[in-house]
Design a protein around this motif. Sequence first.
Motif: not given
Length: 56
Positions: A18-22, A29-37, A42-49
Amino acid sequence: MAETLTDDRVNAEIDALHRLAAVVLHEHANHHGLCAVCGCAFPCVRAVLAEPNLAL
């Protein structure tokens, strides 16, 4: 007693997920439709997972 140890370990692992997911969702994060990292859509694969792990 052994069952309690196992339950404690499982709960600790769930808390860690839970902490890692947070953290992942905060960073990826969403940065104008793109993943900030990642810079991909967005959402990128890591965010979806990571997202389902917040529901645990």
